[in-house]
Scaffold this active site. Structure first.
Site, mmCIF file in Angstrom:
data_model
loop_
_atom_site.group_PDB
_atom_site.id
_atom_site.type_symbol
_atom_site.label_atom_id
_atom_site.label_comp_id
_atom_site.label_asym_id
_atom_site.label_seq_id
_atom_site.Cartn_x
_atom_site.Cartn_y
_atom_site.Cartn_z
ATOM 1 N N GLU A 40 0.822 -1.209 0.000
ATOM 2 C CA GLU A 40 0.000 0.000 0.000
ATOM 3 C C GLU A 40 0.856 1.260 0.000
ATOM 4 O O GLU A 40 0.533 2.236 -0.675
ATOM 5 C CB GLU A 40 -0.929 0.012 1.217
ATOM 6 N N CYS A 189 -12.340 3.458 -17.190
ATOM 7 C CA CYS A 189 -12.679 4.855 -16.849
ATOM 8 C C CYS A 189 -11.402 5.610 -16.510
ATOM 9 O O CYS A 189 -11.221 6.121 -15.408
ATOM 10 C CB CYS A 189 -13.656 4.873 -15.676
ATOM 11 N N CYS A 196 -15.301 5.227 -23.112
ATOM 12 C CA CYS A 196 -16.756 5.304 -22.924
ATOM 13 C C CYS A 196 -17.522 4.482 -23.959
ATOM 14 O O CYS A 196 -18.556 3.895 -23.661
ATOM 15 C CB CYS A 196 -17.214 6.759 -22.967
ATOM 16 N N CYS A 199 -17.714 1.008 -22.821
ATOM 17 C CA CYS A 199 -17.860 0.842 -21.373
ATOM 18 C C CYS A 199 -19.129 0.070 -21.039
ATOM 19 O O CYS A 199 -20.213 0.431 -21.496
ATOM 20 C CB CYS A 199 -17.893 2.206 -20.693
#
Length: 215
Positions: A40, A189, A196, A199
């Site tokens: 992380e 995205c 798009c 998508c």
DNA sequence: AAAGCGGGGCG
DNA sequence: CGCCCAGCTTT
């Protein structure tokens, strides 16, 4: 009045099962909480692809807080340098020392203690909780912020997005849902030129120009 | 609230 | 060349 579960959560999870980045090394189920925390911190403002290339040797060299705490900052820096944000070498060393001093060498399982570790902020603390304890919350990073602000056409205010993300999160599948949002935002995205036209969420997306296209 | 960190990938 | 990346600490 549309149902976000049907319009967003379900199709996103379906996309993830088929297209998610299931081979990322820190997602391997046998990873320890400390190995996850290492990942992380390396992932902060750093592409998953870049971390994926450096993670295995890194986790093998520093499997525990002890191994990080006794290493020199310079040595840790040589591992972090190819990823940038080299200050994280010092963050990691201090964080490991704090885990030893305050938590007997175990990554804490409570938010207030996690977020007080050096180099650990709200996102990282939440992500650790999601993966280690299965807590049904979300962690808002640049991907989640972009994805949700676009799909629901809401202001990308951090707190607003955080409330929305938590509400959307399936309580028993928070890790899958988190991965799904991250992978989808990174591959479909995207920030620059989102895909798009192809998508799978296009029909319900508030930012889509084609949502009212007849037939 | 804003600055600073950072190498690498991509258009 | 400019933008972006599983953010956070410092000022």
């Amino acid at each position: 009045m549309f149902d976000p579960q049907h319009a967003f959560v379900d199709p996103l999870l379906a996309w993830y099962e088929r297209n998610g980045r299931h081979d990322l090394p820190w997602r391997e189920p046998e990873r320890t909480p400390f190995e996850l925390l290492l990942a992380e911190i390396l992932l902060q403002r750093t592409t998953a692809e870049a971390v994926a290339g450096a993670y295995r040797p890194f986790a093998a060299r520093y499997p525990t807080p002890e191994t990080v705490a006794v290493a020199t900052t310079d040595e840790i820096r040589t591992h972090v340098a190819p990823l940038g944000l080299v200050k994280r070498a010092a963050y990691l060393r201090r964080c490991a020392s704090e885990i030893l001093a305050r938590h007997s060498g175990d990554v804490p399982r409570e938010y207030p203690e996690l977020v007080n570790l050096h180099g650990v902020g709200e996102y990282t603390a939440r992500s650790v909780l999601i993966h280690v304890t299965g807590l049904g919350i979300a962690a808002v990073d640049t991907n989640v912020k972009r994805l949700l602000s676009r799909f629901f056409d809401v202001n990308p205010d951090r707190n607003r997005i955080a409330v929305l993300a938590d509400a959307l999160t399936p309580s028993t599948r928070s890790a899958d849902f988190q991965h799904a949002m991250l992978d989808f935002a990174a591959e479909v995205c995207t920030a620059g030129s989102p895909a798009c036209s192809s998508c799978p969420l296009r029909g319900s997306c508030e930012s889509s120009e084609e949502q009212f296209t007849p037939r």
